[in-house]
Design a protein around this motif. Structure first.
Motif, PDB file in Angstrom:
ATOM      1  N   ALA A  22      46.226  -5.885  23.875  1.00 46.27           N
ATOM      2  CA  ALA A  22      46.068  -6.849  23.113  1.00 46.27           C
ATOM      3  C   ALA A  22      44.562  -7.384  23.290  1.00 46.27           C
ATOM      4  N   LEU A  23      44.129  -8.022  22.458  1.00 42.47           N
ATOM      5  CA  LEU A  23      42.778  -8.952  21.902  1.00 42.47           C
ATOM      6  C   LEU A  23      43.632 -10.132  22.169  1.00 42.47           C
ATOM      7  N   GLU A  24      43.068 -11.278  23.303  1.00 40.85           N
ATOM      8  CA  GLU A  24      43.296 -12.538  23.436  1.00 40.85           C
ATOM      9  C   GLU A  24      41.843 -12.990  22.847  1.00 40.85           C
ATOM     10  N   GLY A  44      45.522  -6.587  11.515  1.00 37.08           N
ATOM     11  CA  GLY A  44      46.025  -7.412  10.194  1.00 37.08           C
ATOM     12  C   GLY A  44      45.727  -8.626  11.599  1.00 37.08           C
ATOM     13  N   ALA A  45      46.164  -8.932  12.885  1.00 38.79           N
ATOM     14  CA  ALA A  45      46.056 -10.044  12.896  1.00 38.79           C
ATOM     15  C   ALA A  45      44.698 -10.857  13.732  1.00 38.79           C
ATOM     16  N   VAL A  70      39.368  -1.315  17.632  1.00 38.61           N
ATOM     17  CA  VAL A  70      40.260  -0.722  18.049  1.00 38.61           C
ATOM     18  C   VAL A  70      41.618  -0.706  17.977  1.00 38.61           C
ATOM     19  N   LEU A  71      41.806  -1.828  18.163  1.00 36.53           N
ATOM     20  CA  LEU A  71      43.361  -2.405  17.381  1.00 36.53           C
ATOM     21  C   LEU A  71      43.970  -0.961  16.700  1.00 36.53           C
ATOM     22  N   LEU A 101      38.482  -6.404   7.833  1.00 33.29           N
ATOM     23  CA  LEU A 101      37.798  -7.062   8.717  1.00 33.29           C
ATOM     24  C   LEU A 101      37.010  -7.590   8.457  1.00 33.29           C
ATOM     25  N   ASN A 102      36.152  -7.108   6.972  1.00 32.67           N
ATOM     26  CA  ASN A 102      34.660  -7.861   6.916  1.00 32.67           C
ATOM     27  C   ASN A 102      34.614  -8.767   5.688  1.00 32.67           C
TER      28      ASN A 102
END
Length: 358
Positions: A22-24, A44-45, A70-71, A101-102
């Motif tokens: 995950a990305l924290e 999305g998160a 990457v996710l 995301l943009n």
């Protein structure tokens, strides 16, 4: 250029952590009273975290978005059973994610820049496109940290010994991969004994200066004095400040700079009082495709943010508010733009083209 800065002392905070699963993201809405990381396991998160200001600061937003891709690649693998071998097909399937995301924060050019790098990595990848995306995200993060440390040293060289500085918003480790842009210059200047006094504006309505900047500096043992935004001109008049040092979310081809709302009025006050004005940002923040500040899209957030401090409403019901997040400082009010490529003094269209033209 000798590196004389003790980074173990002056570079302790990391707002972005890739765990492998995950990305924290350090939740900057809860600082300084709670240090909590929000795990993001989907693209999305990450987009929600960017929009909600869990992660903020132009470089940090770009880094987070790269890891979001990457996710997304992992999500794509899960949805297709890992059946996508061609990078071209992956690029087509991931493009809507990149656009999502943009759209999360349109003013910060680093966001679009980082996503474009991810697209380029895909365009030259083969069947190892997943690895290519991972390596590119990691490179974006590592390069940002190296650039910040270099900018810190370059910017500090402009500051005379014994100086006082004023900064706005938060441009430190919390806004980057580490060390910071404008706050990196301040860290370097303090470490080298050039800066004796540090002032931070509170930065309404989200109070990034009050909640984040002075807390960051406290972690490094740097004494900083918080002021109300409205006290800046009076502070300059006292002679305690020789430089205003700020970051940037977008720097145009003529040197006009978009930054946190309130920056423009600081530049005007600085010019009147004979105080120098420095913008510190990586070259990824420079947008040579945008001719001047008049062409920058200025993000506006929910007016309700102005009607309260935290959860406490301070304004009567029925009152309207206008809440632009950024303003544009004209290049003629800027004494120096510091990037990892070098220092552009008194920026204009010609000097910007010399440094950043292609």
């Amino acid at each position: 250029m000798p590196d004389t800065i003790d980074y173990a002392r002056y570079d302790r905070i990391r707002p972005i952590r890739w765990t492998g699963d995950a990305l924290e993201l350090l939740d900057q809405r809860k600082l300084p009273f709670a240090v909590e990381y929000v795990p993001c396991r989907t693209s999305g998160a990450v987009a929600v975290a960017i929009h909600a200001l869990i992660v903020r600061g132009a470089p940090a937003i770009g880094i987070a978005a790269a890891w979001g891709v990457v996710l997304a690649a992992r999500e794509l693998d899960a949805a297709t059973g890992g059946g996508i071998a061609a990078a071209a097909e992956a690029a087509e399937r991931l493009e809507p994610v990149m656009q999502q995301l943009n759209a999360a924060r349109p003013t910060a050019v680093n966001l679009a820049w980082a996503l474009q790098r991810m697209r380029r990595a895909l365009s030259v990848a083969g069947e190892d496109w997943r690895t290519a995306l991972f390596r590119e995200a990691k490179a974006i993060e590592s390069e940002d940290l190296a650039a910040n440390r270099k900018m810190g040293r370059l910017g500090a060289q402009l500051i005379a010994n014994g100086s006082g500085v004023l900064t706005h918003c938060n441009t430190g480790s919390l806004a980057t991969a580490g060390f910071g842009t404008a706050l990196g210059v301040i860290r370097a200047g303090v470490a080298q004994g050039r800066i004796e006094r540090v002032y931070a504006g509170e930065t309404r309505p989200w109070l990034q200066g009050a909640r984040l900047t002075v807390w960051e500096l406290q972690q490094d043992g740097i004494d900083a004095t918080l002021i109300a935004d409205a006290a800046a001109s009076h502070l300059m008049k006292t002679g305690q400040v020789q430089w205003v040092i700020v970051g940037a979310d977008r720097i145009c081809a003529n040197g006009d700079t978009a930054n946190k709302i309130g920056t423009y009025q600081l530049a005007i006050a600085a010019r009147y009082h004979g105080v120098k004005f420095m913008v510190v940002a990586p070259s990824s923040t420079v947008d040579m495709a945008t001719a001047n500040g008049g062409k920058i899209e200025i993000e506006e957030r929910d007016p309700a943010e102005l009607l309260a401090v935290g959860a406490t409403r301070t304004v009567a019901e029925g009152i309207r508010a206008w809440n632009p997040v950024f303003d544009v400082t004209p290049s003629e009010l800027i004494d120096a733009i510091v990037t990892e490529r070098g220092v552009v003094e008194r920026p204009n269209r010609v000097s910007m083209q010399t440094f950043f033209g292609h």
